[in-house]
Scaffold this active site. Sequence first.
Site, PDB file in Angstrom:
ATOM      1  N   TYR A 125       0.817  -1.211   0.000  1.00  0.00           N
ATOM      2  CA  TYR A 125       0.000   0.000   0.000  1.00  0.00           C
ATOM      3  C   TYR A 125       0.861   1.274   0.000  1.00  0.00           C
ATOM      4  CZ  TYR A 125      -4.001  -2.987   1.347  1.00  0.00           C
ATOM      5  OH  TYR A 125      -4.983  -3.942   1.396  1.00  0.00           O
ATOM      6  N   LYS A 174       5.483 -13.980   4.415  1.00  0.00           N
ATOM      7  CA  LYS A 174       5.575 -14.969   3.333  1.00  0.00           C
ATOM      8  C   LYS A 174       7.042 -15.017   2.896  1.00  0.00           C
ATOM      9  CE  LYS A 174       3.568 -17.688   0.225  1.00  0.00           C
ATOM     10  NZ  LYS A 174       3.001 -18.996   0.547  1.00  0.00           N
ATOM     11  N   ASP A 207      -0.537 -17.903   4.122  1.00  0.00           N
ATOM     12  CA  ASP A 207      -1.546 -18.851   3.621  1.00  0.00           C
ATOM     13  C   ASP A 207      -1.946 -19.837   4.714  1.00  0.00           C
ATOM     14  OD1 ASP A 207       1.109 -19.554   3.342  1.00  0.00           O
ATOM     15  OD2 ASP A 207       0.847 -20.695   1.504  1.00  0.00           O
ATOM     16  N   ASP A 231      -4.603  -6.321   6.537  1.00  0.00           N
ATOM     17  CA  ASP A 231      -5.910  -5.836   6.099  1.00  0.00           C
ATOM     18  C   ASP A 231      -6.862  -7.030   5.921  1.00  0.00           C
ATOM     19  OD1 ASP A 231      -7.805  -4.084   5.266  1.00  0.00           O
ATOM     20  OD2 ASP A 231      -6.865  -3.565   3.356  1.00  0.00           O
ATOM     21  N   ASP A 235     -10.077  -8.512   8.679  1.00  0.00           N
ATOM     22  CA  ASP A 235     -11.475  -8.730   8.281  1.00  0.00           C
ATOM     23  C   ASP A 235     -11.886 -10.175   8.528  1.00  0.00           C
ATOM     24  OD1 ASP A 235     -11.722  -6.110   7.483  1.00  0.00           O
ATOM     25  OD2 ASP A 235     -12.840  -6.622   5.668  1.00  0.00           O
TER      26      ASP A 235
END
Length: 348
Positions: A125, A174, A207, A231, A235
């Site tokens: 971002y 990751k 993952d 982010d 959620d």
Amino acid sequence: MSSYTVTLIPGDGIGPEVTDAMVKVLEATGVDFEWDVVEAGEKALKRDGTPLPQAVIDSMKKNKVAIKGPLTTPIGGGYRSVNVSLRQMLNLYASIRPSRTIAGVGTLYSNIDLVVIREATEELYSGIEHWIDREHSAAETISVVTRKASERIVKYAFDYAVSEKRRKVTSVHKANIMKTTGALFQEVSQKIAKNYPSIEFEERLIDNMAMQLVKNPEAYDVIVTTNLFGDILSDLCAGLAGGLGITPGAIIGDDIALFEPVHGSAPKYAGQDKVNPVATILSGEMMLKHLGEREAAERVWNAVYDTINEGKVITYDLTEGGRTANRVKPSKCSQMADEIAGKVRKSA
Ligand code: NAD
């Protein structure tokens, strides 16, 4: 007794209703607040010609603590997101999203207590992106991860774990595939964890973490990660614990803290006194803790919990799901706030 001056941004759409509810409940604790009310978003645009007047920035810099309702962001044009501008202008870098289950809310699991702490200024971002050619046949978005911002957020997560008496921090990355940005975040996490021997430390690949959270969320506690992963995971956690109507949030910098519900301005419900005020009330509860008013914060949490658990005075989103599914008439936003405020007062 301490008195606090707090910047209050009522916001757009349902914002004024849910922030009124929050003010009612926080004032019921007996903690003395002076609300420095400033407008941002659509109202400010109409009145002052800008969605983010300088008065908002000045008020937040002066008071150091702010709470806001959601702000509408025009899609695909119009003005830039006020939320993003605020983060950048005030260097608010740590996004904190707690998700806790409340008995009575329809959820898959009954014992979730997760906090996602996300670096909110960089990685994918960072805003460094472009089309490769005029035909738009390909595009690039550059992920920038710095040692400084990674150290700052991981340290924040461990300090949070200590001050909130949490047991474990899980660093999510990751690094197996992203051998520079991912590896840097991993290396920094491992190094900082060594300074906090009382807090258990573990790592997960993003993952695997997504699957683990769906299969076995009770095994996790504080999660720290970079911007995009955080982010998405925050959620996911909000969904596990019951969704938008009850999920609070905060975005924090070195000397300014901003508290806000996770949900948006839900324009279709604006002015109907209908939506759930709990996400904003619990953002206020986070603010009370930040101010050191822990006993008042606990009374607010208990009052919210008991109100939803009793299931008598709850808004439409809670009557449609959960234990009371469609057997209770939905209450208004203000009625639920009155119920919670009443319980807070009684617990004094
Ligand atoms: P939204 O969260 O406003 O609404 C989505 C749906 O969720 C609503 O239609 C409603 O059914 C439900 N909902 C939301 N809040 C609720 C509550 N408190 N109680 C009960 N139900 C609730 O998301 P959206 O429609 O995608 O966005 C609307 C506007 O809000 C957009 O302009 C968006 O940019 C903005 N937004 C602002 C923020 C913020 O200021 N922090 C965050 C998200 C979205």
